[in-house]
Design a protein around this motif. Structure first.
Motif, PDB file in Angstrom:
ATOM      1  N   LEU A 175      -8.323   6.607  -7.838  1.00  9.14           N
ATOM      2  CA  LEU A 175      -8.769   5.400  -7.125  1.00  9.14           C
ATOM      3  C   LEU A 175     -10.123   5.578  -6.471  1.00  9.14           C
ATOM      4  N   LYS A 176     -10.724   6.732  -6.656  1.00  3.99           N
ATOM      5  CA  LYS A 176     -11.973   7.014  -5.947  1.00  3.99           C
ATOM      6  C   LYS A 176     -12.971   5.890  -6.092  1.00  3.99           C
ATOM      7  N   ASP A 177     -12.939   5.253  -7.265  1.00  2.77           N
ATOM      8  CA  ASP A 177     -13.885   4.178  -7.506  1.00  2.77           C
ATOM      9  C   ASP A 177     -13.235   2.812  -7.372  1.00  2.77           C
ATOM     10  N   ALA A 178     -12.143   2.756  -6.608  1.00  2.00           N
ATOM     11  CA  ALA A 178     -11.356   1.524  -6.593  1.00  2.00           C
ATOM     12  C   ALA A 178     -12.130   0.321  -6.092  1.00  2.00           C
ATOM     13  N   SER A 179     -13.167   0.587  -5.300  1.00  2.00           N
ATOM     14  CA  SER A 179     -13.918  -0.556  -4.789  1.00  2.00           C
ATOM     15  C   SER A 179     -14.942  -1.030  -5.813  1.00  2.00           C
ATOM     16  N   CYS A 216      -3.253  10.179   2.124  1.00  2.00           N
ATOM     17  CA  CYS A 216      -3.953   9.800   0.895  1.00  2.00           C
ATOM     18  C   CYS A 216      -3.368   8.499   0.342  1.00  2.00           C
ATOM     19  N   ILE A 217      -4.246   7.547   0.065  1.00  2.00           N
ATOM     20  CA  ILE A 217      -3.795   6.262  -0.494  1.00  2.00           C
ATOM     21  C   ILE A 217      -3.553   6.425  -1.991  1.00  2.00           C
ATOM     22  N   LEU A 218      -2.309   6.209  -2.409  1.00  2.00           N
ATOM     23  CA  LEU A 218      -1.968   6.325  -3.829  1.00  2.00           C
ATOM     24  C   LEU A 218      -2.045   4.975  -4.536  1.00  2.00           C
ATOM     25  N   ARG A 219      -1.788   3.905  -3.767  1.00  2.00           N
ATOM     26  CA  ARG A 219      -1.887   2.555  -4.347  1.00  2.00           C
ATOM     27  C   ARG A 219      -2.462   1.635  -3.272  1.00  2.00           C
ATOM     28  N   PRO A 220      -3.604   0.999  -3.530  1.00  2.00           N
ATOM     29  CA  PRO A 220      -4.185   0.113  -2.510  1.00  2.00           C
ATOM     30  C   PRO A 220      -3.375  -1.172  -2.386  1.00  2.00           C
ATOM     31  N   GLY A 221      -3.359  -1.755  -1.210  1.00  2.00           N
ATOM     32  CA  GLY A 221      -2.618  -2.994  -0.985  1.00  2.00           C
ATOM     33  C   GLY A 221      -3.208  -3.760   0.179  1.00  2.00           C
ATOM     34  N   SER A 222      -2.390  -4.632   0.762  1.00  2.00           N
ATOM     35  CA  SER A 222      -2.897  -5.506   1.827  1.00  2.00           C
ATOM     36  C   SER A 222      -3.229  -4.749   3.107  1.00  2.00           C
ATOM     37  N   ILE A 223      -2.543  -3.634   3.345  1.00  2.00           N
ATOM     38  CA  ILE A 223      -2.934  -2.771   4.466  1.00  2.00           C
ATOM     39  C   ILE A 223      -4.049  -1.883   3.914  1.00  2.00           C
ATOM     40  N   ILE A 232      -5.374   6.091  12.547  1.00  2.00           N
ATOM     41  CA  ILE A 232      -5.171   7.555  12.488  1.00  2.00           C
ATOM     42  C   ILE A 232      -6.413   8.347  12.085  1.00  2.00           C
ATOM     43  N   GLY A 233      -7.547   7.690  11.927  1.00  2.00           N
ATOM     44  CA  GLY A 233      -8.728   8.442  11.484  1.00  2.00           C
ATOM     45  C   GLY A 233      -8.746   8.566   9.968  1.00  2.00           C
ATOM     46  N   PRO A 234      -9.604   9.471   9.451  1.00  2.00           N
ATOM     47  CA  PRO A 234      -9.902   9.494   8.018  1.00  2.00           C
ATOM     48  C   PRO A 234      -8.683   9.660   7.104  1.00  2.00           C
ATOM     49  N   VAL A 235      -8.666   8.871   6.034  1.00  2.00           N
ATOM     50  CA  VAL A 235      -7.703   9.058   4.949  1.00  2.00           C
ATOM     51  C   VAL A 235      -8.505   9.077   3.657  1.00  2.00           C
ATOM     52  N   SER A 236      -7.873   9.572   2.575  1.00  2.00           N
ATOM     53  CA  SER A 236      -8.609   9.614   1.313  1.00  2.00           C
ATOM     54  C   SER A 236      -7.954   8.682   0.306  1.00  2.00           C
ATOM     55  N   TYR A 237      -8.676   8.444  -0.781  1.00  2.00           N
ATOM     56  CA  TYR A 237      -8.108   7.750  -1.931  1.00  2.00           C
ATOM     57  C   TYR A 237      -7.691   8.792  -2.956  1.00  2.00           C
ATOM     58  N   ASP A 238      -6.572   8.572  -3.602  1.00  2.00           N
ATOM     59  CA  ASP A 238      -6.160   9.427  -4.702  1.00  2.00           C
ATOM     60  C   ASP A 238      -7.263   9.444  -5.771  1.00  2.00           C
ATOM     61  N   THR A 242       0.861  -1.178   0.000  1.00  2.00           N
ATOM     62  CA  THR A 242       0.000   0.000   0.000  1.00  2.00           C
ATOM     63  C   THR A 242       0.902   1.235   0.000  1.00  2.00           C
ATOM     64  N   VAL A 243       0.627   2.202  -0.886  1.00  2.00           N
ATOM     65  CA  VAL A 243       1.406   3.453  -0.869  1.00  2.00           C
ATOM     66  C   VAL A 243       0.511   4.564  -0.324  1.00  2.00           C
ATOM     67  N   LEU A 244       0.967   5.193   0.754  1.00  2.00           N
ATOM     68  CA  LEU A 244       0.188   6.218   1.444  1.00  2.00           C
ATOM     69  C   LEU A 244       1.008   7.499   1.530  1.00  2.00           C
ATOM     70  N   ASP A 245       0.464   8.577   0.996  1.00  2.00           N
ATOM     71  CA  ASP A 245       1.124   9.884   1.094  1.00  2.00           C
ATOM     72  C   ASP A 245       0.787  10.495   2.451  1.00  2.00           C
ATOM     73  N   VAL A 246       1.808  10.694   3.292  1.00  2.00           N
ATOM     74  CA  VAL A 246       1.563  11.259   4.629  1.00  2.00           C
ATOM     75  C   VAL A 246       2.101  12.683   4.742  1.00  2.00           C
ATOM     76  N   THR A 247       2.260  13.365   3.599  1.00  2.00           N
ATOM     77  CA  THR A 247       2.772  14.733   3.670  1.00  2.00           C
ATOM     78  C   THR A 247       1.676  15.737   4.023  1.00  2.00           C
ATOM     79  N   GLY A 248       0.425  15.399   3.749  1.00  2.00           N
ATOM     80  CA  GLY A 248      -0.666  16.348   4.009  1.00  2.00           C
ATOM     81  C   GLY A 248      -1.370  16.081   5.323  1.00  2.00           C
ATOM     82  N   GLU A 249      -2.318  16.934   5.657  1.00  2.00           N
ATOM     83  CA  GLU A 249      -3.086  16.796   6.902  1.00  2.00           C
ATOM     84  C   GLU A 249      -3.897  15.499   6.880  1.00  2.00           C
ATOM     85  N   VAL A 250      -4.540  15.248   5.721  1.00  2.00           N
ATOM     86  CA  VAL A 250      -5.289  14.002   5.551  1.00  2.00           C
ATOM     87  C   VAL A 250      -4.487  13.084   4.637  1.00  2.00           C
TER      88      VAL A 250
END
Ligand code: TXA
Ligand code: MG
Length: 352
Positions: free
Chosen positions: A222-226, A197-204, A213-219, A187-195
């Motif tokens: 990926l908004k429709d990744a599900s 953001c998942i850039l690549r979904p993975g096993s985590i 950590i509370g709410p995170v967003s999808y890039d 899983t690639v997660l951008d942690v530079t911002g306040e919220v």
């Protein structure tokens, strides 16, 4: 290329692990390339602080690239040298998921060479949990840049044999540790911002992260990744097998099976070979010579760990046309469908 002599080490119970880690670490420290297993997929490792070594990675993969690479570390103490700012949320996630299949994107320090970030101001860092990856990185004594160890355009390697097939003659050393357990990249997660953001979904998964950590967003992409994207047609093919892969989606499984059977019959009449990626419970519906069972529908971990292996097997068998079921349910299927949809070049057929 294919000119280099590649040392292949097959790990077994009698292997002197420390001496392998030491020699692999030394190859990396001195600017060479070593392919090794991680808990996600195999990686091609090079000294992340050595621009020449990083260039060799692109050569070995058969593609010049400015796609940024992940820096792999074996000890959290290394992080402060390369991440300029580590938020409290990132600290909590490190505590929860490192070592493991979570990559975090940080603002970078000046010690990170531009070659690894593709010129970005950020750097992706991960601490793998696989003992062989950890051992090699620790003995290298430097952070290790490691993209997936596949030739450009091929599915990521999840078995040592995949790496031997792709990279013999192209890297200094291949450490064959059998199966990469998870089979999907981190899983690639951008942690530079306040919220974050998942850039690549993975096993985590998103909810595993949100629990910490509370709410995170999808890039955005990926908004429709599900879900299956509503408008296929993006031409981006990524983990592509050579055969033409389509995903057949529908709420009624009998309709999905009926459609695939019908198409298979039609294509085979034209002399084409057909492969079907099916969940275990549906395999009886098809001619045994066509199917590759990807695992049990209620066990997405099994499906994730078999996906790339099966895509490669379709190539080995020279299959022209491939149909896959859609996989839904538990959250890790978001990552599975993300890879499958890319492999299919967004060719999705709805049968309802
Ligand atoms: O599981 C994995 O992550 C495997 C194993 C070998 O560790 N590695 C892997 O690397 O999948 P690669 O190069 O195939 O994929 C790296 C991903 C790419 O999607 C890349 O765009 C993203 O990480 N990435 C790297 N640096 C980034 C950055 N600074 N900002 C945003 N995305 C970044
Ligand atoms: Mg890759």
């Amino acid at each position: 290329m294919n000119t280099m002599e590649t040392v292949i080490v097959n790990l077994s119970e009698t292997t002197e692990y420390d001496s392998i880690y030491r020699s692999a670490g030394e190859v990396i420290r001195k600017g060479g390339l070593v392919a090794f297993p991680t808990e996600t997929v195999y990686g091609i490792g090079a000294n992340a602080l050595d621009e020449e070594a990083i260039l060799k990675i692109y050569e070995a993969k058969g593609r010049p690239s400015d796609n940024p690479l992940i820096m792999h570390i074996s000890d959290v103490d290394w992080l402060a040298d390369y991440a300029a700012r580590i938020s409290d949320k990132a600290l909590s996630l490190m505590e929860a998921f490192w070592p493991g299949p979570l990559t975090m994107v940080f603002d970078k320090t000046d010690k990170v060479p531009a070659r690894i970030t593709g010129g970005l101001d950020t750097v992706a860092i991960r601490m793998p949990s696989h003992p062989v990856a950890k051992g090699i990185i620790r003995h290298a004594g430097v952070p290790v840049a490691a993209p997936s160890a596949n030739l450009s355009g091929k599915p990521s390697p999840t078995r040592g044999q995949h790496v031997i097939d792709d990279l013999s003659g192209r890297v200094d050393m291949i450490v064959n540790g059998g199966k990469a357990e998870l089979g999907l990249e981190s899983t690639v997660l951008d942690v530079t911002g306040e919220v974050p953001c998942i850039l690549r979904p993975g096993s985590i998964t998103r909810s595993m992260i949100e629990e910490v950590i509370g709410p995170v967003s999808y890039d955005a992409h990926l908004k429709d990744a599900s879900m299956i994207p509503k408008s296929p047609g993006m031409k981006y093919r990524h983990y592509a097998p050579k055969g033409e892969l389509r995903i057949v989606s529908g709420d009624n499984e009998d309709s999905v099976i009926g459609y695939i059977k019908e198409e298979a019959r039609r294509l085979m009449k034209d002399g084409r070979s057909v492969g079907i990626i099916t969940p275990e419970h549906a395999k009886e519906a098809f001619d045994a010579s066509m199917i590759e069972s990807i695992g049990h529908i209620d066990n997405p971990k099994e499906i994730g760990s078999n996906l790339f292996k099966i895509l490669r097997k379709m190539d080995d068998r020279g299959i022209d046309d491939i149909f896959s079921f859609e996989f839904k349910g538990e959250e890790v299927t978001v990552a599975i469908m993300n890879r499958l949809i890319k492999a299919a070049g967004h060719r999705i057929i709805r049968v309802d």
